[in-house]
Every structure is written in C-alpha cells, then in structure tokens.
Design an enzyme around this catalytic site. Structure first.
Site, PDB file in Angstrom:
ATOM      1  N   THR A   1       0.823  -1.206   0.000  1.00  0.00           N
ATOM      2  CA  THR A   1       0.000   0.000   0.000  1.00  0.00           C
ATOM      3  C   THR A   1       0.856   1.255   0.000  1.00  0.00           C
ATOM      4  OG1 THR A   1      -1.635  -1.275   1.254  1.00  0.00           O
ATOM      5  CG2 THR A   1      -1.967   1.104   1.146  1.00  0.00           C
TER       6      THR A   1
ATOM      7  N   TYR B   1       5.132 -12.524   5.084  1.00  0.00           N
ATOM      8  CA  TYR B   1       3.963 -12.017   4.374  1.00  0.00           C
ATOM      9  C   TYR B   1       3.681 -12.925   3.182  1.00  0.00           C
ATOM     10  CZ  TYR B   1       1.103  -8.446   1.930  1.00  0.00           C
ATOM     11  OH  TYR B   1       0.106  -7.750   1.289  1.00  0.00           O
TER      12      TYR B   1
ATOM     13  N   LYS C   1       1.707 -12.511   8.038  1.00  0.00           N
ATOM     14  CA  LYS C   1       0.568 -11.778   7.491  1.00  0.00           C
ATOM     15  C   LYS C   1       0.008 -12.640   6.369  1.00  0.00           C
ATOM     16  CE  LYS C   1      -0.660  -7.554   4.966  1.00  0.00           C
ATOM     17  NZ  LYS C   1      -0.148  -6.316   4.325  1.00  0.00           N
TER      18      LYS C   1
END
Length: 291
Positions: free
Chosen positions: A45, A131, A159
């Site tokens: 992001t 992740y 994650k």
C-alpha cells in the site's frame, strides 16, 4: 505488539514527486487518533516497489521519529541481499518489527524460501513477520515451510493474504506450541481470520477509517462478535470499493477525498477512473467520512 488493527500506510508524495514528510506525519497522527495498534510503512500500500532505496529508508525513519505506536516496517524484496539491507536499516532506525514479503517473481522452491527467511532472521535481531500474498508473488507459501519457519526464534508471525481461511486455520493448528501470530492481510477476511485465532490485521481501510477498523478488531479479540460483525458489515462496502482497482490506487484517492495527504501515484500505477472515484466517494459519504 502484533495484535490489533495496523494500517498499511500509504506513502504521500509532493507535487515534485518527493516523499511528503509533513503529510506522512499528519497521516500517522490521524490513524493514531483513530486508535490503531501500530503502523506499517513501506508495504504494498505504501508503493514500496517504486521507492528508491533512499526513499525506503526515509519513510521508515519518518515513521519511527513521529509514531507513538509500534512501527512494523516493510523490508521485503525478491532479492535476499536487498531485503537484508532494508531490514538492517530498519532495525538500526529503531523499528519494533519488520514485515518480509515472500520473494516475488523468482518463485523460489521450498529450500530457497527457508534459506531466504532464515538468513535474514539470523543476521538481524528484530521480530519478523512473514507475508504470504500469492496474488502479488505468484506463489503460495507452503504450509510446511511456514510451520518450519515458525520455529525460528525471531520469526514471530505471518501476514496471511492467501484468501484461504482453511489454510489460516491449519497454520494456527500447526504452530500452537510456538509463540507465533497470524495477522490478516485482507480487510474483507479479517473477521473470519480473527474468529479462528488470528490476532489482528494489517489493513488498507485503516488508512481511512482507523477508528472503525480498530473497534472491530478489538471487539472480536474481546469476544464481542456481535459488535465486531456490526462494524464489519458497516465498512464492508467501503472495503470493496477500495479494491475496485489495484491497491493502492483507490485508497490514495480516498485519502485525497478525505483531506489526508496523498499525492500522485508512482508509475506504472495510474489514477483511479472517474467511475470508480464516484463509487469510492459514495461509500465515504455513507460513512460520514466526507460530506
């Protein structure tokens, strides 16, 4: 430290395409006022893929300097040496943890994945969260690899953005004897992940509605699923709108509409379409974020 709602921060840019230091500080203050448990700069992001190495370090330095909550810095790369460099800098800067994406494009075999994460964990004494996001990396981290890496002392969690609740459940089932957390990497699946034992979310929507995302996660962690479900359904339309196009295109437009620091996207990402801009704006109005 790895519990609760944590925004995957957008990276605001100035008109001349530099890091907007003051804007980033304002955005961090905004999400902190919304009750977030931590912040995550330099992730997907945050447009980390189009930040230079110096910009990457600058964003992390700003976050550490001004944040009042734990900072978990994105330091991953498909180049183990570069990931190690980013991780060392982040640790020296004083982050509370790092987030390491599974190497993308290369599609390493299981032995390569194990060696990649172990090498970084052995070289830098900082809590690490892996992740797993197959839609970006082209590869779903095998369960066996995750379970093996969970045994490494400073690899403290993952994650999870595979979209597979069954797999999340298996990870938790197979790491129950380890001090290992699973954090949602998908806003729309956060509540289901919390229901099977997840501990939080690294969230896109928390850039815009940090208060609601924090209250939802905190309610679920406290066992108040009635409240959590209510908030989940309240923000679900906005979450869908924030993924009408590739992240972070919609959330940067939402931030702009909400009066937060945003700035241009870095190419090859292009601005949100007019049609989808209207859809995002409509959902922001419904939640009272804009008039």
């Amino acid at each position: 430290m790895f519990e609760g709602a944590m925004p995957a921060l957008i990276t605001p840019f100035t008109k001349d395409d530099r890091i907007d230091r003051e804007g980033l500080q304002r955005n961090i203050e905004f999400v902190e006022e919304g009750g977030v448990a931590g912040i995550v700069p330099c992730g997907t992001t945050g447009e980390s893929a189009t930040l230079s190495a110096l910009e990457h370090e600058e964003v992390i330095d700003i976050a550490v300097e001004c944040s009042k909550v734990p900072v978990i810095a994105g330091t991953g790369s498909n180049n183990t040496g570069e990931a190690l460099q980013f991780t060392k800098h982040a640790a020296d800067a004083g982050v509370d943890g790092v987030l390491l994406i599974s190497p993308y494009y290369n599609k390493p075999n299981p032995a390569g994945l194990l060696t990649h994460f172990k090498k970084i964990a052995e070289a830098v004494d900082v809590p690490m969260v892996m992740y797993n996001i197959p839609s970006r990396t082209g590869q779903d981290m095998p369960l066996e690899v995750i379970v093996e890496l969970a045994k490494v002392e400073n690899i403290v969690g993952i994650k999870e953005a595979s979209g597979n609740i069954g797999k999340v459940s298996q990870i938790l089932e197979n790491t129950i004897d380890e001090d290992f957390v699973v954090i949602s990497g998908e806003d729309n699946l956060t509540l289901p992940i919390l229901s099977v034992g997840g501990q939080g979310v690294i969230s896109v929507a928390a850039n815009i509605v940090p208060d609601r995302m924090s209250r939802m996660v905190n309610a679920a962690l406290a066992g108040d699923y009635e409240t959590a479900r209510k908030i989940h359904f309240e923000i679900a339309p906005l979450i869908r709108a924030l993924f009408l196009e590739t992240n972070p295109i919609p959330v940067k437009k939402a931030a702009e509409l909400a009066g937060l620091a945003s700035g241009n996207l870095r190419l090859p990402l292009a601005p949100l379409s007019e049609t989808n801009t209207q859809k995002v704006a409509d959902e922001l109005r419904k939640l009272g974020v804009i008039e």
